[in-house]
Enzyme design. Structure first.
Site, PDB file in Angstrom:
ATOM      1  N   ASP A 115       0.817  -1.211   0.000  1.00 36.90           N
ATOM      2  CA  ASP A 115       0.000   0.000   0.000  1.00 36.90           C
ATOM      3  C   ASP A 115       0.854   1.267   0.000  1.00 36.90           C
ATOM      4  O   ASP A 115       2.001   1.255   0.455  1.00 36.90           O
ATOM      5  CB  ASP A 115      -0.914   0.017   1.234  1.00 36.90           C
ATOM      6  CG  ASP A 115      -1.911  -1.131   1.229  1.00 36.90           C
ATOM      7  OD1 ASP A 115      -2.245  -1.621   0.142  1.00 36.90           O
ATOM      8  OD2 ASP A 115      -2.339  -1.538   2.323  1.00 36.90           O
ATOM      9  N   LYS A 116       0.267   2.339  -0.484  1.00 34.29           N
ATOM     10  CA  LYS A 116       0.961   3.624  -0.574  1.00 34.29           C
ATOM     11  C   LYS A 116       1.649   3.992   0.744  1.00 34.29           C
ATOM     12  O   LYS A 116       2.810   4.396   0.767  1.00 34.29           O
ATOM     13  CB  LYS A 116      -0.036   4.722  -0.964  1.00 34.29           C
ATOM     14  CG  LYS A 116       0.555   6.129  -0.958  1.00 34.29           C
ATOM     15  CD  LYS A 116      -0.510   7.177  -1.254  1.00 34.29           C
ATOM     16  CE  LYS A 116       0.083   8.578  -1.158  1.00 34.29           C
ATOM     17  NZ  LYS A 116      -0.939   9.640  -1.381  1.00 34.29           N
TER      18      LYS A 116
END
Length: 314
Positions: A135-136
């Protein structure tokens, strides 16, 4: 031209060959796979079959894939923290805040843009060689294939669940003992940006054990058996130990009782999920030797742990 291979799983028995191709080689478009099938680039147990032919399961399938530009993504000079690199493999330490793939709202400034600048030939690989994502706002190790054979090898290892992936996470709540969470994950029924434990979802298995306990928090080591989107975040929230700072699954912000001034500062400043991909182990695509990398915690998690430990002393 690169030859890719796979064994057709038994559970695909009765499916059409074109459907099997789309499942096993999903990085290529259905139209491209259909074209390759028609011109004889696909063989099943050494024989050429038609798209509508049914498979029995267990057959050995080979595909002669053609390297071509498959991306509509621009190269950008974005710094990369390279942990390891050779002719077929690239291991990156991704900082929190860096998006892996371009998507709506993030067409530029992604890891994929940076990779195309670092290795321009990656434009001929699916997703610029990225075979998995984090994830970011998750930091840590991520693997990238630099050739089609390496890409095929890493994807196969992921499918066989043989790649070692371990994470460190800081949770809300004092966890007494480790456990395994075996609960399927699918898209949330009403919020399409979220995921949740759902019986109609895909199987997901997360193993975790306690590394360090605090009064109202825990540092845990998490080992993934599957790699579903948001898996650790969803599973830990499901067992009522959401990750510190998680803006989606973490619940409302609360300061613990008897919180020191420094701990309050660190908790208020922590705006991302406290999750770090610390360890990555795999069979090298070329040598078939086991390789392993470990990336220490980033500064923000180190500061938060220091504040938690200091708070225990007062």
């Amino acid at each position: 031209m690169t030859r890719l291979s796979a064994q057709i799983p038994e559970e695909m028995a009765g499916m059409r060959l074109d459907q099997v191709l789309a499942e096993l080689f999903s990085d290529y478009s259905r139209s491209k796979l259909q074209t390759w099938l028609k011109v004889g680039r696909v063989v099943v147990n050494g024989a050429q079959l038609k798209a509508k032919d049914k498979v029995e399961g267990g057959e050995f399938i080979e595909l002669d894939a053609e390297a071509e530009v498959v991306l509509e993504c621009e190269a950008e000079a974005i710094p990369l923290d390279i942990v390891y690199e050779d002719e077929s493999l690239l291991i990156i330490n991704k900082p929190a805040g860096l998006v892996v793939h371009p998507a709506v709202g993030n067409w530029t400034g992604t890891l994929q843009n940076a990779l195309l600048n670092h290795v321009p030939s990656l434009e001929t690989l699916p997703r610029a060689g990225i075979v998995h994502r984090i994830d970011k706002e998750t930091s840590g190790l991520l693997m990238v294939a630099k050739t089609l054979p390496a890409h095929n090898s890493l994807v196969k290892q992921l499918q066989e669940r043989s790649i070692e992936r371990e994470y460190l996470a800081i949770t809300k709540g004092r966890i007494i003992a480790g456990a395994t969470i075996d609960e399927p994950i699918g898209r949330h029924p009403t919020d399409r940006k979220r995921y949740s434990v759902r019986q109609t979802g895909k199987d997901a298995v997360t193993h975790y054990r306690v590394v360090e306990r605090f009064a109202r928090h825990s540092l845990i080591r998490v080992k993934l058996e599957t790699g579903r989107t948001h898996q650790i975040r969803v599973h830990m929230a499901y067992v009522h130990f959401p990750l510190v700072g998680d803006p989606v699954y973490g619940g409302r912000f609360q300061l613990p009782p008897d919180c020191s001034e420094q701990l309050e500062i660190e908790l208020r400043a922590f705006k991302r999920q406290a999750l770090h991909a610390e360890k990555l182990g795999l069979l090298h695509p070329e040598t078939q030797e086991y390789c392993e990398w470990i990336q220490p915690l980033p500064d923000d998690m180190i500061r938060l742990l220091a504040a938690l430990r200091d708070n225990e002393q007062h």
